[in-house]
Design a protein around this motif. Structure first.
Motif, PDB file in Angstrom:
ATOM      1  N   SER A   1       0.824  -1.208   0.000  1.00 48.96           N
ATOM      2  CA  SER A   1       0.000   0.000   0.000  1.00 48.96           C
ATOM      3  C   SER A   1       0.858   1.257   0.000  1.00 48.96           C
ATOM      4  N   GLY A   2       2.032   1.183   0.636  1.00 54.89           N
ATOM      5  CA  GLY A   2       2.946   2.323   0.623  1.00 54.89           C
ATOM      6  C   GLY A   2       3.587   2.532  -0.738  1.00 54.89           C
ATOM      7  N   ILE A   3       3.896   1.428  -1.417  1.00 57.87           N
ATOM      8  CA  ILE A   3       4.465   1.523  -2.769  1.00 57.87           C
ATOM      9  C   ILE A   3       3.446   2.121  -3.727  1.00 57.87           C
ATOM     10  N   VAL A   4       2.210   1.628  -3.645  1.00 55.20           N
ATOM     11  CA  VAL A   4       1.142   2.104  -4.532  1.00 55.20           C
ATOM     12  C   VAL A   4       0.895   3.599  -4.342  1.00 55.20           C
ATOM     13  N   ALA A   5       1.122   4.093  -3.124  1.00 57.14           N
ATOM     14  CA  ALA A   5       0.911   5.523  -2.847  1.00 57.14           C
ATOM     15  C   ALA A   5       1.759   6.415  -3.752  1.00 57.14           C
ATOM     16  N   HIS A   6       2.867   5.878  -4.248  1.00 59.48           N
ATOM     17  CA  HIS A   6       3.743   6.653  -5.132  1.00 59.48           C
ATOM     18  C   HIS A   6       3.176   6.766  -6.544  1.00 59.48           C
ATOM     19  N   TYR A   7       2.103   6.030  -6.816  1.00 60.14           N
ATOM     20  CA  TYR A   7       1.556   5.992  -8.176  1.00 60.14           C
ATOM     21  C   TYR A   7       0.184   6.658  -8.287  1.00 60.14           C
ATOM     22  N   VAL A   8      -0.215   7.403  -7.259  1.00 55.42           N
ATOM     23  CA  VAL A   8      -1.499   8.099  -7.342  1.00 55.42           C
ATOM     24  C   VAL A   8      -1.425   9.129  -8.474  1.00 55.42           C
ATOM     25  N   PRO A   9      -2.377   9.094  -9.423  1.00 52.58           N
ATOM     26  CA  PRO A   9      -2.334  10.022 -10.559  1.00 52.58           C
ATOM     27  C   PRO A   9      -2.360  11.478 -10.101  1.00 52.58           C
ATOM     28  N   LYS A  10      -1.727  12.327 -10.876  1.00 51.65           N
ATOM     29  CA  LYS A  10      -1.648  13.744 -10.510  1.00 51.65           C
ATOM     30  C   LYS A  10      -3.021  14.369 -10.335  1.00 51.65           C
ATOM     31  N   TYR A  11      -3.981  13.950 -11.184  1.00 54.56           N
ATOM     32  CA  TYR A  11      -5.303  14.567 -11.107  1.00 54.56           C
ATOM     33  C   TYR A  11      -6.056  14.199  -9.831  1.00 54.56           C
ATOM     34  N   LEU A  12      -5.543  13.204  -9.066  1.00 54.74           N
ATOM     35  CA  LEU A  12      -6.172  12.841  -7.802  1.00 54.74           C
ATOM     36  C   LEU A  12      -5.402  13.352  -6.590  1.00 54.74           C
ATOM     37  N   GLN A  13      -4.197  13.895  -6.805  1.00 55.62           N
ATOM     38  CA  GLN A  13      -3.353  14.285  -5.679  1.00 55.62           C
ATOM     39  C   GLN A  13      -4.042  15.298  -4.766  1.00 55.62           C
ATOM     40  N   ARG A  14      -4.744  16.263  -5.356  1.00 56.13           N
ATOM     41  CA  ARG A  14      -5.404  17.277  -4.538  1.00 56.13           C
ATOM     42  C   ARG A  14      -6.573  16.714  -3.751  1.00 56.13           C
ATOM     43  N   ASN A  15      -7.126  15.617  -4.247  1.00 55.80           N
ATOM     44  CA  ASN A  15      -8.287  15.015  -3.587  1.00 55.80           C
ATOM     45  C   ASN A  15      -7.902  14.043  -2.482  1.00 55.80           C
ATOM     46  N   ARG A  16      -6.657  13.677  -2.434  1.00 57.08           N
ATOM     47  CA  ARG A  16      -6.266  12.529  -1.626  1.00 57.08           C
ATOM     48  C   ARG A  16      -5.841  12.940  -0.213  1.00 57.08           C
ATOM     49  N   LEU A  17      -6.328  12.198   0.761  1.00 59.09           N
ATOM     50  CA  LEU A  17      -5.953  12.357   2.156  1.00 59.09           C
ATOM     51  C   LEU A  17      -5.613  10.977   2.712  1.00 59.09           C
ATOM     52  N   PRO A  18      -4.863  10.891   3.811  1.00 58.48           N
ATOM     53  CA  PRO A  18      -4.272  11.988   4.571  1.00 58.48           C
ATOM     54  C   PRO A  18      -3.003  12.506   3.918  1.00 58.48           C
ATOM     55  N   SER A  19      -2.349  13.434   4.595  1.00 60.64           N
ATOM     56  CA  SER A  19      -1.116  14.010   4.073  1.00 60.64           C
ATOM     57  C   SER A  19       0.004  12.976   4.097  1.00 60.64           C
ATOM     58  N   TRP A  20       1.031  13.251   3.329  1.00 62.46           N
ATOM     59  CA  TRP A  20       2.204  12.376   3.286  1.00 62.46           C
ATOM     60  C   TRP A  20       2.778  12.183   4.690  1.00 62.46           C
ATOM     61  N   GLU A  21       2.872  13.277   5.444  1.00 60.04           N
ATOM     62  CA  GLU A  21       3.467  13.218   6.790  1.00 60.04           C
ATOM     63  C   GLU A  21       2.661  12.286   7.706  1.00 60.04           C
ATOM     64  N   THR A  22       1.333  12.389   7.610  1.00 59.07           N
ATOM     65  CA  THR A  22       0.489  11.531   8.442  1.00 59.07           C
ATOM     66  C   THR A  22       0.603  10.067   8.010  1.00 59.07           C
ATOM     67  N   ASN A  23       0.651   9.836   6.722  1.00 63.97           N
ATOM     68  CA  ASN A  23       0.788   8.461   6.234  1.00 63.97           C
ATOM     69  C   ASN A  23       2.085   7.821   6.707  1.00 63.97           C
ATOM     70  N   CYS A  24       3.084   8.625   6.979  1.00 63.63           N
ATOM     71  CA  CYS A  24       4.389   8.089   7.388  1.00 63.63           C
ATOM     72  C   CYS A  24       4.456   7.729   8.874  1.00 63.63           C
ATOM     73  N   ILE A  25       3.416   8.052   9.632  1.00 60.59           N
ATOM     74  CA  ILE A  25       3.399   7.700  11.058  1.00 60.59           C
ATOM     75  C   ILE A  25       3.288   6.183  11.202  1.00 60.59           C
ATOM     76  N   ASP A  26       4.182   5.590  11.971  1.00 61.20           N
ATOM     77  CA  ASP A  26       4.196   4.134  12.116  1.00 61.20           C
ATOM     78  C   ASP A  26       3.177   3.627  13.130  1.00 61.20           C
ATOM     79  N   ASP A  27       3.081   4.302  14.282  1.00 60.80           N
ATOM     80  CA  ASP A  27       2.167   3.839  15.318  1.00 60.80           C
ATOM     81  C   ASP A  27       0.730   4.027  14.853  1.00 60.80           C
ATOM     82  N   TRP A  28      -0.034   2.937  14.799  1.00 60.13           N
ATOM     83  CA  TRP A  28      -1.356   2.986  14.176  1.00 60.13           C
ATOM     84  C   TRP A  28      -2.329   3.868  14.948  1.00 60.13           C
ATOM     85  N   GLU A  29      -2.335   3.774  16.267  1.00 60.62           N
ATOM     86  CA  GLU A  29      -3.270   4.580  17.052  1.00 60.62           C
ATOM     87  C   GLU A  29      -2.986   6.068  16.898  1.00 60.62           C
ATOM     88  N   THR A  30      -1.698   6.435  16.914  1.00 63.26           N
ATOM     89  CA  THR A  30      -1.315   7.837  16.692  1.00 63.26           C
ATOM     90  C   THR A  30      -1.714   8.282  15.294  1.00 63.26           C
TER      91      THR A  30
END
Length: 495
Positions: A165-194
Motif C-alpha cells: 500500500s505504501g508503494i502504490v501511494a507513489h503511483y497516485v495520478p496527478k489529477y487525484l493528488q489534490r483530492n487525496r488524504l491523509p497528508s504524506w506526513e500523516t501516512n508516514c506515522i508508524d504507530d497505528w493509534e497515533t
C-alpha cells in the motif's frame, strides 16, 4: 456536473468496453497470457531450470513446474534479494513488497516494470466500473482516503522495498493528488493509534466522499470520528457515498458500520495482494468479483479437498465449476510460477468469471475432520445476526479439544458491540447454519463427537489489544477468522 466527473464517465465507458472484450473471451485471453509469460521468462534462471523452451502447453507446464509456496520459492527469491538479475523474471524487480512471513520471517514479493501497472490499473478500473454501472461520478470532486501503510521505502541491494500500500501511494495520478488524504506526513506515522488520531484531525472538516481500507481498521477510524465529533460518520460527511474495501469479508462488519455511519453507503470489494491484483467487484447486483484474466497473471485452480493429495489436478479457467472450493495458483509477470498464494476461492459466475474469497488454506478448523473454512463461519454469523439488533466488532473461531467437562466443541470468541438477548439461542442459530453448510460438521454433531457451538464474549477492544501485543495493529494486517489450534484464543482478554 463538473468537468472531472464528466471525464470520469467517458473513461468509465471506455474501460467497460475494453473489459468486455477479454471477459467474453476468457479461455483465449488466458492462453495468450500463458504464452507471453513463458516466452518472456525463457532466458531467466528459473526458465532454464524448468526448460521453458520446451513448454508448449499447460500439460507441459504442469509436468515441468511444480506447485510452490513462498518457502519453496525462497531459494530463487533470495538470489533476487541479493541483487542477481534474470532469476525469476527478466532484469531486476522495481520493488519488493515486504509482508509478514511464517517460518522464514519477512517475505519479499517482487514487483516488476511489467506487473506494477496492473496494480494501479485494477484499482482505477474498479471505481470506473462502478461509475459505468451506477452513473454516479460526483464523488470524484470530493476528498478520498485510503487507510494504508507508510509510503516510506527502504533500499535493499538497489531495489526499493516497503508495504504494497505504501508503494502504490507513489503511483497516485496527478489529477487525484489534490483530492487525496491523509497528508504524506500523516501516512508516514508508524504507530497505528497515533496515525488514526492524526487522520481524524485532518479529515473531519473535509468533504470526504470515498473512504477505503480493510474494514476492521476503517471501523477504528470511524469510531474515533464519532467519539471526537459526536456525530454519525454519514452526518459528518454528508457526501460520503462510497466505501472501498478488501482483505476481509465486509458482511460481519456491515451492521456495526451502518450504525457508525447512520445510513447505508455503496461499497466496492477488491481482491488485491502483494502477488497481484486478482479481482474487483464489477456489479452492485451480482455476487462476486470479476476475475482479472488479462492482467499478466495465469491462473490455475486445485480443488481444496484434493490439494494435499499426490499430484492434484491443476485446472485452468475453462475447466472450473461453480461453488467448488479451489486453491488459487498464480504464474505472473513478476516471476511467480505455479505459486500457491494461500487463498481459496469459489466461482459465483462463469459468464463472466466472478469469484468470492472463501478463506485461507492455512486458516481452517479440522481438528476432528470437519474442515470448516472461512466462508462458512462468516455466512453462519451473518444468518445468526440477520433480523436482530446484535452488532459485532470482531470474531475468531478455534477448537476446544480438551474441555474441562463434556464433549469437545468449536469456540466462537466474539467481541460484541450489542449482545444477543439470549447467548445460547444465538449460539444455536450459528450451529444450525454451520450444520446446513458443512456435512462433516453436521455428522460430528449428530454423532455426539462434538457438542454445539460455545460462544465466549471478548472484552471491549480485546482484538485490538491482541493485535497490538503481537505488533500487528493497523495497516494491512488481518486477524485470522479460523485457527486449527488455540494460539489466538488463549491470548484474548475475555469479558
Amino acid at each position: 456536473m463538473s468537468l472531472k466527473s464528466f471525464a470520469a464517465r467517458l473513461l468509465a465507458y471506455k474501460v467497460h468496453r475494453d473489459t468486455q472484450k477479454w471477459a467474453q473471451n476468457p479461455v483465449a485471453t488466458q492462453q495468450n497470457v500463458f504464452r507471453q509469460l513463458i516466452a518472456q521468462a525463457q532466458q531467466t534462471a528459473f526458465g532454464k531450470d524448468h526448460h521453458f523452451d520446451t513448454i508448449h502447453s499447460h500439460a507441459d507446464f504442469v509436468k515441468q513446474v511444480p506447485i510452490r509456496d513462498y518457502e519453496q520459492l525462497k531459494p530463487y527469491v533470495d538470489r533476487v534479494v541479493q541483487g542477481e538479475e534474470h532469476v525469476l523474471w527478466k532484469g531486476k524487480p522495481l520493488y519488493f513488497a515486504k509482508t509478514s512471513g511464517t517460518t522464514s520471517g519477512a517475505k519479499y514479493i517482487p514487483l516488476t516494470k511489467e506487473s506494477m501497472p496492473f496494480h494501479i490499473q485494477a484499482a482505477r478500473n474498479a471505481i470506473l466500473s462502478y461509475i459505468h454501472e451506477t452513473g454516479k461520478a460526483d464523488f470524484v470532486d470530493g476528498k478520498m482516503i485510503f487507510l494504508q501503510g507508510s509510503p516510506e521505502l527502504e533500499s535493499k541491494n538497489g531495489i526499493q522495498l516497503g508495504r504494497l500500500s505504501g508503494i502504490v501511494a507513489h503511483y497516485v495520478p496527478k489529477y487525484l493528488q489534490r483530492n487525496r488524504l491523509p497528508s504524506w506526513e500523516t501516512n508516514c506515522i508508524d504507530d497505528w493509534e497515533t496515525k488514526v488520531d492524526a487522520i481524524v484531525q485532518e479529515t473531519m472538516t473535509q468533504n470526504m466522499t470515498v473512504i477505503s481500507g480493510i474494514p476492521s481498521w476503517v471501523q477504528m477510524y470511524f469510531e474515533k470520528l464519532v467519539q471526537v465529533s459526536g456525530k454519525p460518520v454519514g452526518t459528518l460527511f454528508p457526501h460520503f457515498n462510497l466505501f472501498i474495501y478488501g482483505g476481509v469479508n465486509y458482511e460481519p462488519y456491515r451492521a456495526k458500520f451502518e450504525q457508525l455511519m447512520g445510513r447505508e453507503v455503496d461499497s466496492i470489494e477488491l481482491f488485491p495482494a502483494s502477488e497481484g491484483f486478482f479481482a474487483y467487484q464489477d456489479s452492485q447486483t451480482e455476487k462476486g468479483m470479476l476475475l482479472l484474466l488479462n492482467s499478466g497473471i495465469f491462473y490455475e485452480f486445485v480443488k481444496a479437498d484434493e490439494f494435499f493429495t499426490p499430484n492434484p489436478i491443476r485446472y485452468t479457467i475453462g475447466e472450473v465449476e461453480l461453488g467448488v472450493n479451489y486453491v488459487l495458483l498464480l504464474s505472473t509477470n513478476a516471476g511467480l510460477w505455479a505459486y500457491n498464494i494461500g487463498d481459496t476461492v469459489q466461482f459465483t459466475s462463469l459468464q463472466p468469471y466472478r469469484v468470492i474469497v472463501s478463506g485461507r488454506l492455512k486458516h481452517f478448523i479440522s481438528a476432528f475432520g470437519e474442515h470448516v473454512i472461512g466462508k462458512e463461519v462468516e455466512e453462519a454469523l451473518r444468518q445468526a445476526v440477520e433480523g436482530t439488533s446484535v452488532r459485532i466488532n470482531e470474531f475468531t473461531v478455534a477448537p476446544q479439544i480438551t474441555p474441562q467437562e463434556g464433549l469437545p466443541y468449536h469456540e466462537w470468541l466474539i467481541e460484541f458491540e450489542q449482545l444477543p438477548d439470549n447467548l445460547n439461542e444465538f449460539a444455536l442459530k450459528i450451529d444450525h447454519a454451520m450444520r446446513q453448510q458443512n456435512v462433516y460438521y453436521d455428522d460430528l454433531i449428530a454423532g455426539n463427537v462434538l457438542r454445539t457451538v460455545v460462544i465466549t464474549p471478548v472484552a471491549p477492544n480485546g482484538f485490538q489489544a491482541y493485535m497490538k501485543s503481537i505488533g500487528k495493529l493497523g495497516g494491512q494486517n488481518k486477524l485470522p477468522r479460523l485457527s486449527n489450534d488455540r494460539t489466538i484464543a488463549d491470548q484474548l482478554p475475555l469479558l
